[in-house]
Design a protein around this motif. Structure first.
Motif, short mmCIF file in Angstrom:
data_model
loop_
_atom_site.label_atom_id
_atom_site.label_comp_id
_atom_site.label_asym_id
_atom_site.label_seq_id
_atom_site.Cartn_x
_atom_site.Cartn_y
_atom_site.Cartn_z
N VAL A 14 0.84 -1.20 0.00
CA VAL A 14 0.00 0.00 0.00
C VAL A 14 0.87 1.24 0.00
O VAL A 14 0.60 2.22 -0.70
CB VAL A 14 -0.93 0.00 1.23
CG1 VAL A 14 -1.76 1.27 1.28
CG2 VAL A 14 -1.84 -1.21 1.20
N HIS A 15 1.96 1.22 0.80
CA HIS A 15 2.84 2.38 0.88
C HIS A 15 3.58 2.62 -0.43
O HIS A 15 4.03 3.74 -0.69
CB HIS A 15 3.84 2.19 2.01
CG HIS A 15 3.20 2.14 3.38
ND1 HIS A 15 2.67 3.25 3.99
CD2 HIS A 15 3.00 1.11 4.24
CE1 HIS A 15 2.18 2.92 5.17
NE2 HIS A 15 2.36 1.62 5.35
N ALA A 16 3.74 1.57 -1.22
CA ALA A 16 4.47 1.70 -2.48
C ALA A 16 3.56 2.02 -3.65
O ALA A 16 4.03 2.22 -4.76
CB ALA A 16 5.25 0.41 -2.76
N THR A 17 2.25 2.03 -3.41
CA THR A 17 1.29 2.37 -4.46
C THR A 17 1.02 3.87 -4.38
O THR A 17 0.45 4.35 -3.40
CB THR A 17 -0.03 1.59 -4.27
OG1 THR A 17 0.26 0.20 -4.20
CG2 THR A 17 -0.98 1.85 -5.42
N HIS A 18 1.46 4.61 -5.38
CA HIS A 18 1.53 6.06 -5.29
C HIS A 18 0.21 6.70 -4.86
O HIS A 18 0.15 7.48 -3.90
CB HIS A 18 1.97 6.64 -6.65
CG HIS A 18 2.10 8.13 -6.65
ND1 HIS A 18 1.06 8.96 -7.03
CD2 HIS A 18 3.13 8.95 -6.30
CE1 HIS A 18 1.45 10.23 -6.92
NE2 HIS A 18 2.70 10.24 -6.49
N ASP A 19 -0.88 6.37 -5.54
CA ASP A 19 -2.16 7.01 -5.24
C ASP A 19 -2.66 6.67 -3.85
O ASP A 19 -3.13 7.54 -3.11
CB ASP A 19 -3.21 6.60 -6.29
CG ASP A 19 -2.90 7.19 -7.66
OD1 ASP A 19 -2.16 8.17 -7.72
OD2 ASP A 19 -3.41 6.66 -8.67
N LEU A 20 -2.56 5.38 -3.47
CA LEU A 20 -3.03 4.98 -2.15
C LEU A 20 -2.15 5.57 -1.05
O LEU A 20 -2.64 5.96 0.01
CB LEU A 20 -3.05 3.45 -2.04
CG LEU A 20 -4.10 2.73 -2.89
CD1 LEU A 20 -3.97 1.23 -2.72
CD2 LEU A 20 -5.51 3.17 -2.50
N ALA A 21 -0.84 5.63 -1.30
CA ALA A 21 0.06 6.21 -0.31
C ALA A 21 -0.27 7.68 -0.07
O ALA A 21 -0.21 8.17 1.07
CB ALA A 21 1.51 6.06 -0.77
N PRO A 46 -8.23 17.48 -4.04
CA PRO A 46 -9.07 16.99 -5.14
C PRO A 46 -8.55 15.70 -5.78
O PRO A 46 -9.32 14.80 -6.10
CB PRO A 46 -9.06 18.15 -6.13
CG PRO A 46 -8.82 19.36 -5.28
CD PRO A 46 -7.90 18.91 -4.19
N GLY A 47 -7.23 15.60 -5.95
CA GLY A 47 -6.68 14.39 -6.57
C GLY A 47 -6.90 13.15 -5.73
O GLY A 47 -7.35 12.11 -6.23
#
Length: 433
Positions: A14-21, A46-47
């Motif tokens: 999860v920490h390595a997934t840009h959007d989720l992080a 917003p993003g």
């Protein structure tokens, strides 16, 4: 060309997934600043808010509601494997609609975050835990405080393990919010553990491996500890060991740990299943007159079984004086049908052992991939050498399984042709498919 595979995800992905992080970082920041739970989504940029809204509803609720002791998102409740599987499914359906994907897709998720920690401890685990308890008691008795009990030198003989107490402060660090946390250990991309992954990656990706369960018996250390110890010894040796000597020792260690048959599997192979008294030596078949397990006649059901209607139940009874056994030369087929099962291979082992005991010239033919093998005539003779690596092990990898059904007239014709071609005296179906 295989229509199946396994994807292994570490919890920290999860920490390595840009959007989720990004979402997690903002949620943690707002929660620490006292933003109410119901207002967290609106407080996102917003993003991040757009990414959150595209996630399944149950994921949104987990991210917004579950908190750990520091106020951050409690990732133990976020089933990231389900999130990625559903997103993958959505993308494949989009490609199918665009005419870019024509296959099938189904997924089965397993989370080993907590469940994987509930198994029975190995002998190694039990000895380590007991030694840790002894060490803790010794530290308390000597009035030590703020230390944690541990045991070192675990890759060596148990007699040489080194109990010790280490100050808790040496494990701690401050996170970006100023809270105490246990320092995270990152993967050394130049270390032996990652090097092992690189060494085995292609084989693990493309092959169906049959090294058996990697269990730990006796007081043997785990593969991770052994590789870390080997790396430590090589570093200590320095220039006294040439690079090719270190490389050879590393390659041999990887082969012994991950390519050759595991110690656990070897121990399973040495187990000899026990048979009930009725199946030892001579026996006789006796009709079961008690009627137990028999259903009352059903004329409608009997229409489907006109040729075998009225076959009685029988019991196997020991009969040392006048055994009734099939001592003739037989050719028997066997197949797996349906989902894999823990004892499927031992059913084949029982068939094989019976045939070899009563007539060494009898044959056992294993049909590949269930009834599909019968329809195509694809089979292999089960020999002692072929069967041995699969005894006492789960699954159906010896000959494969499937859910192919025999339900068309052409199927029955192909079935009959296979029976006649191989001269089968009988066909044993193992499974419920």
């Amino acid at each position: 060309g295989k229509g199946y595979g396994v994807v292994l995800l570490p919890g920290a992905v999860v920490h390595a997934t840009h959007d989720l992080a990004g979402i997690i970082a903002e949620l943690t920041q707002h929660a620490s600043a006292g933003v109410p739970r119901e207002a967290l989504a609106a407080a996102l940029s917003p993003g991040c808010r757009g990414v959150l809204e595209r996630l399944p509803q149950w994921v949104q609720e987990m991210l917004l509601s579950e908190r750990d002791s520091t106020g951050g998102v409690d990732l133990t409740y976020v089933q990231i494997e389900r999130v990625l599987a559903q997103l993958c499914e959505q993308e494949l359906m989009r490609r199918r609609a665009a005419g870019l994907f024509f296959g099938k897709f189904a997924y089965q998720c397993h989370s080993y975050g907590n469940e994987g920690r509930c198994c029975h401890p190995s002998d190694f685990d039990a000895s380590l835990a007991c030694a840790t308890g002894f060490t803790a008691a010794a530290l308390v008795e000597q009035s030590y405080t703020s230390v944690y009990a541990t045991v070192g030198n675990l890759s060596g003989p148990l007699e040489n393990w080194q109990p010790k107490g280490v100050p808790i402060a040496s494990l701690l660090a401050l996170d970006r919010h100023g809270n105490l946390m246990v320092q995270r250990s990152t993967v050394d991309l130049n270390g032996y553990l990652f090097k092992t992954l690189q060494e085995m990656r292609e084989q693990w990706t493309l092959a169906d491996l049959q090294t058996g369960p990697v269990g730990t018996l006796g007081d043997e250390a785990t593969a991770t500890l052994l590789l870390e110890d080997l790396e430590h010894r090589h570093r200590q040796a320095g220039a006294s060991l040439l690079p090719h000597e270190k490389g050879t020792e590393f390659t041999l260690a990887v082969r012994e740990l991950f390519v050759e048959m595991s110690t656990f599997k070897k121990s399973r192979l040495n187990y000899r299943p026990k048979l009930p008294l009725a199946l030892r030596g001579g026996f006789r078949l006796e009709e079961d007159v008690s009627g137990s397990g028999q259903k009352p006649p059903d004329p409608e059901l009997d229409k489907f079984f006109a040729r075998i209607k009225g076959i009685p139940s029988v019991r196997v009874k020991p009969n040392d004086s006048d055994p009734v056994t099939l001592g003739g030369q037989l050719t028997i087929g066997v197949l797996f049908s349906g989902a894999p099962a823990p004892g499927a291979h031992n059913v084949v082992a029982g068939l094989f052992d019976y045939l070899r005991t009563h007539n060494p010239f009898s044959k056992l033919l294993g049909f590949h991939n269930g009834f599909q093998g019968v329809l195509s005539g694809s089979c292999v003779e089960i020999t002692a050498e072929l069967l041995r690596p699969f005894r006492n092990l789960g699954g159906c990898n010896l000959i494969g399984t499937s859910r192919v059904l025999i339900d068309k007239e052409e199927h029955f014709r192909a079935f009959r042709e296979t029976v006649e071609r191989y001269g089968l005296d009988g066909l044993v179906v193992c499974g419920g498919g």
